[in-house]
Write an enzyme that holds these catalytic residues in place. Structure first.
Site, short mmCIF file in Angstrom:
data_model
loop_
_atom_site.label_atom_id
_atom_site.label_comp_id
_atom_site.label_asym_id
_atom_site.label_seq_id
_atom_site.Cartn_x
_atom_site.Cartn_y
_atom_site.Cartn_z
N ASP A 150 0.71 -1.22 0.09
CA ASP A 150 -0.14 -0.06 -0.17
C ASP A 150 0.90 1.35 -0.18
OD1 ASP A 150 -3.02 0.90 0.37
OD2 ASP A 150 -2.00 1.90 1.92
N TYR A 258 -1.13 11.73 2.33
CA TYR A 258 -2.04 12.02 1.29
C TYR A 258 -2.00 13.33 0.75
CZ TYR A 258 -3.91 7.35 1.77
OH TYR A 258 -4.23 6.08 2.00
N HIS A 314 -7.03 -6.90 -1.16
CA HIS A 314 -6.13 -5.51 -0.99
C HIS A 314 -5.02 -6.08 0.03
CE1 HIS A 314 -4.24 -1.63 -1.27
NE2 HIS A 314 -4.29 -1.62 -0.18
#
EC number: 3.3.2.10
Length: 337
Positions: A150, A258, A314
């Site tokens: 990730d 982010y 995921h």
């Protein structure tokens, strides 16, 4: 570009706001805030996973927390986690590989007991890559096997480009280089929609509020959903992730990753050359299979071994550790011969 980003962010905020308030209405006793956890879950101190330590980074002076096992038994295997996770997401791999490697799982800056600067500018890609360099050198090694998932995978790709001499092999799970992801998303609107949460996280303070409402129900759903979450995640293991997020400011550092994503847009294509094992879930909710081919097109021929794993999502390091370990042992066997 920024006008577009924030316009999409406001739409995402409206959607997530509706979701968060629905959780509050359905579970009114939990209230509008996240409950601070006072006791650390017992699984975070499981001695079979390794010993806890802190490393003072030479470049930044920050202190990062890590868990280490198997010192002196082989090469360094360094694990980089994603969001919303921490070092504990590598529990299966720490047990599996400590017999032949010195395994180290870090809490990246902003996570867990590691130092967490408040300023958004403290979470740029460049600074995060220097952290990884300082960890490898600070542990007394000149290179490592880098294993990442990730957000950790995004960092690992960039690290292999800018610090190639420090990476002997890479194992990347569910994550693409940012330049590949950027180009692919511009040509595949479906991937753009899968990434809607990234736009929400561009906003100040509001994402932290929405994620914490109804005692972190959005995060709980992300991790435990019966189709898209981590199978067989126990309540105690769930608390291992929520514990640090529930502390004051616990979400701000991770979300600041982010908030720096669009800082260097657009990115130039980069050639990838580090020998890499890439594992990808066929049913990944957040990342399309087409990214695997896009990554392959950027590689020096013969340096990438890629596998799309049928039926997997995921969270492969936690949901399907045995399958992941089989691929890893085969990929790394020549290092141990």
């Amino acid at each position: 570009m920024w006008s577009l980003v924030f316009s999409v962010a406001l739409v995402a905020a409206a959607v997530y706001g509706c979701i968060a308030f629905t959780h509050v209405l359905c579970r009114p006793r939990r209230g509008c805030c996240g409950r601070r956890r006072s006791a650390c879950p017992a699984c975070l101190s499981d001695p079979s996973l390794g010993e806890h330590g802190f490393l003072n980074l030479q470049s930044s002076g920050l202190r990062l927390h890590y868990v280490s096992a198997g010192q002196g038994k082989g090469p360094l295997m360094l694990f980089l986690h994603g969001f919303p996770e921490n070092w504990f997401s590598w529990r299966y791999q720490l047990r599996e590989f400590q017999s032949r490697f010195h395994v180290v799982a870090v809490d990246l800056r902003g996570y867990g007991p590691s130092d967490a600067p408040r300023d958004v500018d403290c979470y740029t890609i460049d600074l995060l890559l220097v952290d990884i360099k300082d960890v490898i050198l600070g542990l007394g090694y000149s290179k490592c096997v880098l294993v990442a998932h990730d957000w950790g995978a995004l960092l690992a790709w960039h690290f292999s480009i800018y610090y190639p001499s420090l990476v002997e092999r890479m194992v990347v799970v569910s994550g693409a280089p940012m330049s590949v992801y950027q180009d692919y998303s511009l040509h595949h609107i479906s991937q753009f929609f899968r990434s809607h949460y990234m736009f929400l996280f561009q906003l100040p303070w509001l994402p932290e509020k929405l994620l914490s409402m109804s005692d972190f129900q959005i995060l709980k759903t992300t991790l435990t959903h019966h189709k898209t979450g981590i199978p067989r995640l126990t309540p105690n293991e769930l608390e291992a992730f929520l514990y640090n997020f529930s502390q004051p400011g616990g979400l701000t550092g991770p979300l600041n990753y982010y908030r720096n994503l669009f800082r260097n847009f657009p990115l130039e294509p980069q050639e990838l050359a580090t020998p890499t094992l890439l594992l990808w879930g066929e049913k990944d909710t957040y990342l399309e299979q087409g990214l695997v081919e896009a990554i392959s097109s950027r590689f020096v021929p013969g340096r990438l071994e890629a596998h799309i794993l049928p039926g997997m999502g995921h969270w492969i390091p936690q949901s399907n550790p045995q399958e992941m370990h089989q691929y890893m042992w085969a990929f790394l066997q020549d290092l141990l011969d």
